[in-house]
Design an enzyme around this catalytic site. Structure first.
Site, mmCIF file in Angstrom:
data_model
loop_
_atom_site.group_PDB
_atom_site.id
_atom_site.type_symbol
_atom_site.label_atom_id
_atom_site.label_comp_id
_atom_site.label_asym_id
_atom_site.label_seq_id
_atom_site.Cartn_x
_atom_site.Cartn_y
_atom_site.Cartn_z
ATOM 1 N N CYS A 77 0.859 -1.189 0.000
ATOM 2 C CA CYS A 77 0.000 0.000 0.000
ATOM 3 C C CYS A 77 0.903 1.249 0.000
ATOM 4 O O CYS A 77 2.062 1.174 0.399
ATOM 5 C CB CYS A 77 -0.873 0.022 1.252
ATOM 6 N N HIS A 136 -5.931 -0.708 -2.667
ATOM 7 C CA HIS A 136 -5.792 -2.014 -2.029
ATOM 8 C C HIS A 136 -6.813 -3.020 -2.561
ATOM 9 O O HIS A 136 -6.498 -4.192 -2.763
ATOM 10 C CB HIS A 136 -5.952 -1.864 -0.515
ATOM 11 N N ASN A 176 -0.179 -14.214 -9.846
ATOM 12 C CA ASN A 176 -1.030 -15.208 -9.197
ATOM 13 C C ASN A 176 -2.185 -14.436 -8.604
ATOM 14 O O ASN A 176 -1.965 -13.506 -7.835
ATOM 15 C CB ASN A 176 -0.302 -15.913 -8.056
ATOM 16 N N HIS A 187 -3.457 -7.098 -2.040
ATOM 17 C CA HIS A 187 -3.295 -5.894 -2.877
ATOM 18 C C HIS A 187 -2.848 -6.287 -4.297
ATOM 19 O O HIS A 187 -1.884 -7.036 -4.446
ATOM 20 C CB HIS A 187 -2.231 -5.011 -2.203
ATOM 21 N N HIS A 189 -1.125 -7.177 -7.329
ATOM 22 C CA HIS A 189 0.299 -7.113 -7.654
ATOM 23 C C HIS A 189 0.700 -8.355 -8.437
ATOM 24 O O HIS A 189 0.020 -9.373 -8.404
ATOM 25 C CB HIS A 189 1.148 -7.004 -6.380
ATOM 26 N N GLN A 191 4.524 -10.398 -10.079
ATOM 27 C CA GLN A 191 5.933 -10.619 -9.766
ATOM 28 C C GLN A 191 6.724 -10.795 -11.058
ATOM 29 O O GLN A 191 6.150 -11.113 -12.090
ATOM 30 C CB GLN A 191 6.092 -11.865 -8.902
HETATM 31 ZN ZN LIG Z 1 -2.759 -2.477 -0.132
#
Ligand SMILES: [Zn+2]
Length: 379
Positions: A77, A136, A176, A187, A189, A191
């Site tokens: 965040c 988020h 994933n 959150h 995201h 990789q």
């Molecule tokens: Zn977050």
């Protein structure tokens, strides 16, 4: 143009902000990490499995990594007075940073070229985290075109930079999504792994691609021939754009599986031109929205970018594509990899690729017309 700003976190890890085109200069305080962090751990170990000739990363130090922290202590965040996060800014668009608990790295170097039983090496390489949004809640599919376009630039930038590091053989951006497949942070995201070896699955695909390319006297890649065949056959097509198309492969292995392929042969995301990136930022989220539209709840998925490994002959025959897969086979059922799949790698599917393609065509998301038109520049 996406605005790129690089800095270092308190323990020396690299952090790169990718701010949307047209955004203002970054405030100086967003480049300073005010935390006290212990020094970085040494890399774990790579061990060579002589039975299968595959490298295995032994990363015992990852047991202590962050696992579903309380909502106000999320490491990706934006930073607030009560949560000095991994991203020392009150706001950002897209941010990429080196994973604090990496499976590979932080050191980079060559690994033994002729390993055998008992060969171990330092687990060199690099693992990065890509925060797709400061929000988020939500998902990649809901980022909107502008932010998705910034993520595409971030992937391309990191692919080029990681490919240039010593000893790196393959760069793998992925996401994933969903606790069902082991996601430890909510959150949105992804990789990026930069491996010091060609991964087993990439090696299999590269061998098939190389053989086909040689047989065609260097005139066609296997991926482009498959794309052409799918487009003329038609029953498994999901989306067709000007620069990218998506289909359920003839022999799909997963209950939900779609391949998104650029029409032009490029080895990786860094080689995509502006128009291709514009269209990708439409079509990719459109596919994700269709996955989510199939059932009342969000569909867990793995979005895996297959980029050509960095061996020169694999670059020539390689052809970037995305393999988007989900183990979901019903609203409340997941496919688990058991004996045949997990032990032998032999997949058994309960769905037909043609019926899955028909479902994915029927659930066209709300932004479909724009996606198919592929008019990214005007969005
Ligand atoms: Zn977050």
């Amino acid at each position: 143009m996406t605005r790129t700003t690089t800095t270092r976190l308190a323990d020396g890890r690299e952090l790169i902000y990718f701010d949307d085109a047209g955004s203002a200069e970054r405030p100086a305080e967003s480049l300073v990490d005010r935390r006290q962090l212990p020094g970085r751990a040494d890399p774990g170990q790579l061990r060579f499995d002589a039975l299968s000739r595959e490298w295995v990363a032994v990363a015992a130090h990852r047991q202590s990594r962050t696992h579903l922290p309380p909502a106000d202590q999320y490491p990706i965040c934006p930073t607030t007075p009560g949560n000095l996060s991994e991203i020392p800014s009150a706001d950002y668009d897209v941010a990429v940073f080196e994973n604090r608990f990496p499976s590979l790295g932080p050191a980079v170097s060559e690994i033994p070229a002729t390993p055998g039983w008992g060969t171990a090496a330092s687990a060199v390489g690099r693992c990065e985290v890509v925060a797709f949004t400061p929000d988020h809640a939500g998902s990649f599919a809901g980022l909107g075109w502008r932010r998705t376009r910034t993520v595409v630039d971030a992937w391309a930038h990191r692919t080029a930079a990681l490919s240039a590091l010593p000893g790196i053989r393959q760069v793998f951006p992925f996401e994933n999504r969903g606790p069902e497949i082991g996601v430890t942070l909510h959150h949105p995201h992804g990789q990026i792994y930069a491996y010091p070896f060609v991964t087993p699955r990439a090696a299999v695909l590269a061998a098939a691609a190389g053989e086909y390319f040689a047989q065609s006297d260097g005139r066609a890649t296997l991926t482009s021939s498959l794309l052409e065949a799918e487009r003329s056959e038609g029953t498994r097509m999901v989306l067709e754009g000007e620069h990218f198309s998506a289909y359920v492969p003839f022999a799909a292995r997963w209950p939900l599986e779609v391949h998104l392929v650029p029409h032009r042969q490029v080895p990786d995301l860094a080689a995509l031109n502006g128009m291709e990136r514009d269209e990708l930022a439409h079509l990719y989220p459109e596919l994700l929205r269709r996955f989510d539209a199939l059932y009342p709840t969000p569909t867990p998925y793995i979005a895996a970018w297959y980029q050509a490994p960095l061996e020169p002959d694999m670059r020539r025959a390689g052809h970037l594509h995305l393999q988007l897969t989900s183990p979901r086979r019903a609203a409340d059922k997941l496919k688990y990899l058991a004996g045949s799949e997990a032990a032998m790698g032999a997949f058994i599917s309960d769905t037909t690729p043609e019926s899955v393609a028909a479902l994915l065509r029927a659930v066209a998301g709300s932004e479909t017309s724009a996606a198919v038109a592929g008019d990214g520049a005007s969005a």
